[in-house]
Write a protein that holds these residues in place. Structure first.
Motif, mmCIF file in Angstrom:
data_model
loop_
_atom_site.group_PDB
_atom_site.id
_atom_site.type_symbol
_atom_site.label_atom_id
_atom_site.label_comp_id
_atom_site.label_asym_id
_atom_site.label_seq_id
_atom_site.Cartn_x
_atom_site.Cartn_y
_atom_site.Cartn_z
ATOM 1 N N ALA A 67 0.835 -0.773 0.074
ATOM 2 C CA ALA A 67 0.129 0.146 -0.314
ATOM 3 C C ALA A 67 1.166 1.366 -0.098
ATOM 4 O O ALA A 67 0.512 1.556 -1.078
ATOM 5 N N GLN A 68 2.182 1.379 0.787
ATOM 6 C CA GLN A 68 2.880 2.651 0.973
ATOM 7 C C GLN A 68 3.661 2.813 -0.475
ATOM 8 O O GLN A 68 4.162 3.718 -0.586
ATOM 9 N N TRP A 69 3.793 1.150 -1.591
ATOM 10 C CA TRP A 69 4.188 1.128 -2.747
ATOM 11 C C TRP A 69 3.658 1.964 -3.055
ATOM 12 O O TRP A 69 3.867 2.712 -4.145
ATOM 13 N N GLU A 70 2.166 2.094 -3.411
ATOM 14 C CA GLU A 70 1.829 1.599 -4.495
ATOM 15 C C GLU A 70 0.833 3.878 -4.097
ATOM 16 O O GLU A 70 0.993 4.938 -4.694
ATOM 17 N N LYS A 71 1.206 4.384 -2.728
ATOM 18 C CA LYS A 71 0.645 5.653 -2.304
ATOM 19 C C LYS A 71 1.677 6.772 -2.664
ATOM 20 O O LYS A 71 2.104 7.584 -2.735
ATOM 21 N N MET A 76 4.377 10.778 -6.021
ATOM 22 C CA MET A 76 5.764 10.810 -7.180
ATOM 23 C C MET A 76 5.336 11.257 -8.612
ATOM 24 O O MET A 76 6.017 12.735 -8.918
ATOM 25 N N ALA A 77 4.401 10.810 -8.875
ATOM 26 C CA ALA A 77 3.986 10.912 -10.845
ATOM 27 C C ALA A 77 2.790 12.134 -9.652
ATOM 28 O O ALA A 77 2.955 13.360 -11.017
ATOM 29 N N ASP A 78 2.722 12.484 -9.689
ATOM 30 C CA ASP A 78 1.266 13.560 -9.660
ATOM 31 C C ASP A 78 2.586 15.320 -9.350
ATOM 32 O O ASP A 78 1.953 16.211 -9.550
ATOM 33 N N GLU A 79 2.807 15.088 -8.801
ATOM 34 C CA GLU A 79 3.782 16.209 -8.381
ATOM 35 C C GLU A 79 5.239 15.747 -8.883
ATOM 36 O O GLU A 79 6.067 16.682 -8.950
ATOM 37 N N GLY A 80 5.673 15.246 -11.002
ATOM 38 C CA GLY A 80 5.599 16.003 -12.022
ATOM 39 C C GLY A 80 7.477 15.548 -11.282
ATOM 40 O O GLY A 80 8.210 15.300 -11.785
ATOM 41 N N VAL A 83 7.630 9.854 -14.137
ATOM 42 C CA VAL A 83 6.428 10.080 -15.286
ATOM 43 C C VAL A 83 5.243 9.631 -15.334
ATOM 44 O O VAL A 83 4.743 9.258 -16.333
ATOM 45 N N ALA A 84 5.802 7.865 -14.399
ATOM 46 C CA ALA A 84 4.321 7.463 -14.008
ATOM 47 C C ALA A 84 4.508 6.865 -12.560
ATOM 48 O O ALA A 84 5.398 7.532 -12.567
ATOM 49 N N ALA A 85 3.887 6.060 -12.057
ATOM 50 C CA ALA A 85 3.657 5.756 -11.084
ATOM 51 C C ALA A 85 4.444 3.670 -11.613
ATOM 52 O O ALA A 85 3.964 3.391 -12.606
ATOM 53 N N GLU A 86 5.212 3.179 -11.128
ATOM 54 C CA GLU A 86 6.468 1.933 -11.572
ATOM 55 C C GLU A 86 4.923 1.045 -10.743
ATOM 56 O O GLU A 86 4.461 1.279 -9.739
ATOM 57 N N ALA A 87 5.453 -0.118 -11.094
ATOM 58 C CA ALA A 87 4.556 -1.129 -10.840
ATOM 59 C C ALA A 87 5.526 -1.488 -9.943
ATOM 60 O O ALA A 87 5.862 -1.560 -9.199
ATOM 61 N N LEU A 88 4.573 -2.139 -8.785
ATOM 62 C CA LEU A 88 4.836 -2.883 -7.358
ATOM 63 C C LEU A 88 5.879 -4.365 -8.438
ATOM 64 O O LEU A 88 5.634 -4.984 -8.384
#
Length: 197
Positions: A67-71, A76-80, A83-88
């Motif tokens: 869950a921490q990984w996802e959040k 990180m992506a939202d704040e620029g 470039v995207a969220a990395e997969a688990l």
């Protein structure tokens, strides 16, 4: 043989037996197992080695759950800063392990990042890393899995360049600053080195 000689011989034999028993007990004592337990508890392995990660800013973050990984990745992506969220990452036993994400951010030339050793002592766990220029990718990163007990106080060292200071997601989140201030992405190798001094 008189009684005095027999007493001396018996005393020497008893001393020899005591020394042998002490040596074998010391070899089997739990204290020696402590060294083995320390090695196991400080075991650290590379789960992912990215040449082109999504993380665009230098960061070292310890994450204790999926869950921490996802959040954290979403933020990180939202704040620029990515470039995207990395997969688990696969192969992490989140009930016993945590992960350290170490990203060097966007670099002007290719670099390769690798773990070369782990030592654990009273002051914490030291991860020794090597950064090689000229191979790899421009946004290198490592995801390292380790025992949760080994992640209390982490220090990152490299023979070639400074590395970001480690933070844990929960500690940073309590302060209301899960990632930290946006880090200026270095535009040159000199600027990158200056960023870590």
């Amino acid at each position: 043989m008189n009684a005095r000689t027999q007493t001396k011989t018996a005393a020497l034999a008893a001393m020899a037996l005591t020394l042998m028993m002490t040596a074998s007990l010391a070899a089997a004592a739990p204290g020696n197992g402590a060294a083995e337990r320390a090695n196991k508890s400080s075991a650290c392995r590379t789960v992912e080695n990215y040449t082109m990660s999504a993380w665009m800013a230098p960061v070292a973050m310890v994450l204790h759950s999926a869950a921490q990984w996802e959040k954290w990745n979403e933020r990180m992506a939202d704040e620029g800063l990515a470039v995207a969220a990395e997969a688990l990452p696969a192969g992490v036993d989140w009930s016993k392990e945590c992960v350290l994400v170490l990203a060097l951010g966007e670099l002007p030339e290719a670099h390769h990042l690798s773990l070369t050793g782990v030592t654990r002592g009273l002051s914490g766990t030291r991860l020794n890393l090597t950064v090689e220029a000229g191979r790899g990718g421009r946004t290198p990163a490592l995801v390292l899995a380790m025992s949760k007990s080994a992640a209390g106080r982490l220090t990152l060292t490299s023979d070639t360049m400074g590395l970001p200071e480690c933070h844990t997601y929960s500690e940073a989140n309590v302060a209301g600053d899960a990632i930290g201030e946006p880090v200026a992405v270095a535009t040159s190798w000199g600027a990158m080195k200056a960023e870590y001094r």
